[in-house]
Design a protein around this motif. Structure first.
Motif, mmCIF file in Angstrom:
data_model
loop_
_atom_site.group_PDB
_atom_site.id
_atom_site.type_symbol
_atom_site.label_atom_id
_atom_site.label_comp_id
_atom_site.label_asym_id
_atom_site.label_seq_id
_atom_site.Cartn_x
_atom_site.Cartn_y
_atom_site.Cartn_z
ATOM 1 N N UNK A 161 0.833 -1.194 0.000
ATOM 2 C CA UNK A 161 0.000 0.000 0.000
ATOM 3 C C UNK A 161 0.872 1.251 0.000
ATOM 4 N N UNK A 162 0.392 2.309 -0.664
ATOM 5 C CA UNK A 162 1.031 3.610 -0.520
ATOM 6 C C UNK A 162 0.696 4.164 0.864
ATOM 7 N N UNK A 163 1.397 5.206 1.259
ATOM 8 C CA UNK A 163 1.237 5.768 2.606
ATOM 9 C C UNK A 163 -0.195 6.224 2.872
ATOM 10 N N UNK A 164 -0.861 6.760 1.850
ATOM 11 C CA UNK A 164 -2.226 7.265 2.026
ATOM 12 C C UNK A 164 -3.298 6.217 1.703
ATOM 13 N N UNK A 165 -2.879 4.993 1.397
ATOM 14 C CA UNK A 165 -3.767 3.870 1.089
ATOM 15 C C UNK A 165 -4.554 4.066 -0.205
#
Length: 268
Positions: free
Chosen positions: A110-114
């Protein structure tokens, strides 16, 4: 008399085949969590402090090679030999979406911001899926020289980490240009790579050892030889004083980050 402390194993039965990936969630208001991937096709969610089983994500039809949790531990993702990466509701265990691939998916993150899900696998292509538009075609970042074994995000969503099954090292890709900007050299192929929650370390496992790299200057900080062949390692997010490693013996081993001493084991 030997007065050294004897590690008492925490027994948590579950997986029936080797553990190939482990992932700690960030610390949430409900604590932190651990998700594990296994060749038995059923990722499992556990309490990160006690190891207690919480639930199993059921739906894959092949070995699960990768698993991860988002920043709030509300969603999980997994990559499988059934040519899919799946998005799960971590609270209910329900499957939210299945992202089809043309070959085995070996890694997901996942990216940091989902908002984004990064995948890689036998197709040798890094793909980025928009979770706000799950049916939209993914963005392809670049072609690797071999089958992709691990993926992770670094420095927000600016840099992508990946490793290949047929060569040593971890490649750092610029997410915008799709070009390799740095390589962390290892003798053996890296089967696990993650960035610590505080952004200080990159943790890698390469079969015989677990290594910790400076995530900003990319130098090697610590390296420990493992007691058995190790597929995956993860640094505990609360204090960063321990790390876990799992592999072919189907046990999760717990080590002191500062000394490399094994302090506990938990059956998977």
């Amino acid at each position: 008399m030997d007065k050294r402390k004897v590690a008492v194993p925490l027994v948590c039965h579950g997986h029936s085949r080797p553990v190939v990936d482990l992932f700690y969630s960030p610390i949430t208001p409900d604590g932190f969590f651990l998700v594990s991937a296994s060749k038995d096709s059923s990722p499992m969610l556990r309490n990160g402090e006690t190891g207690d089983w919480i639930g199993t994500f059921e739906g894959h039809k092949g070995a699960v090679w990768s698993c991860c949790l988002d920043a709030n531990a509300l969603f999980s993702a997994s990559g499988s030999a059934d040519f899919t990466a799946k998005l799960w509701d971590a609270l209910t265990g329900d499957e939210k979406h299945s992202f089809e691939h043309k070959h085995i998916v070996r890694a997901c993150a996942f990216s940091e911001d989902t908002h984004l899900l990064l995948t890689g696998g036998f197709e040798k292509i890094l793909r980025i899926f928009d979770l706000n538009r799950p049916d939209a075609p993914p963005r392809e970042v670049g072609n690797s020289s071999g089958s992709i074994r691990t993926v992770a995000w670094l420095h927000g969503d600016q840099t992508i980490l990946s490793s290949c099954t047929d060569s040593g090292g971890v490649r750092l890709w610029d997410a915008r240009s799709g070009k390799i900007v740095q390589t962390l050299e290892t003798k053996s192929p890296v089967t696990s790579a993650e960035v610590s929650r505080d952004g200080r370390y990159i943790t890698t496992a390469d079969g015989s050892s677990v290594k910790f790299w400076d995530a900003n200057h990319f130098g090697l900080v610590k390296g420990y030889n493992m007691p058995c062949n190790t597929e995956s390692a993860s640094l505990e997010p609360k204090l960063g004083n321990i790390f876990i490693a799992g592999g072919e013996d189907m046990w999760v081993h717990v080590f002191d980050f500062h000394t490399g001493e094994q302090i506990a084991i938990t059956s998977s």
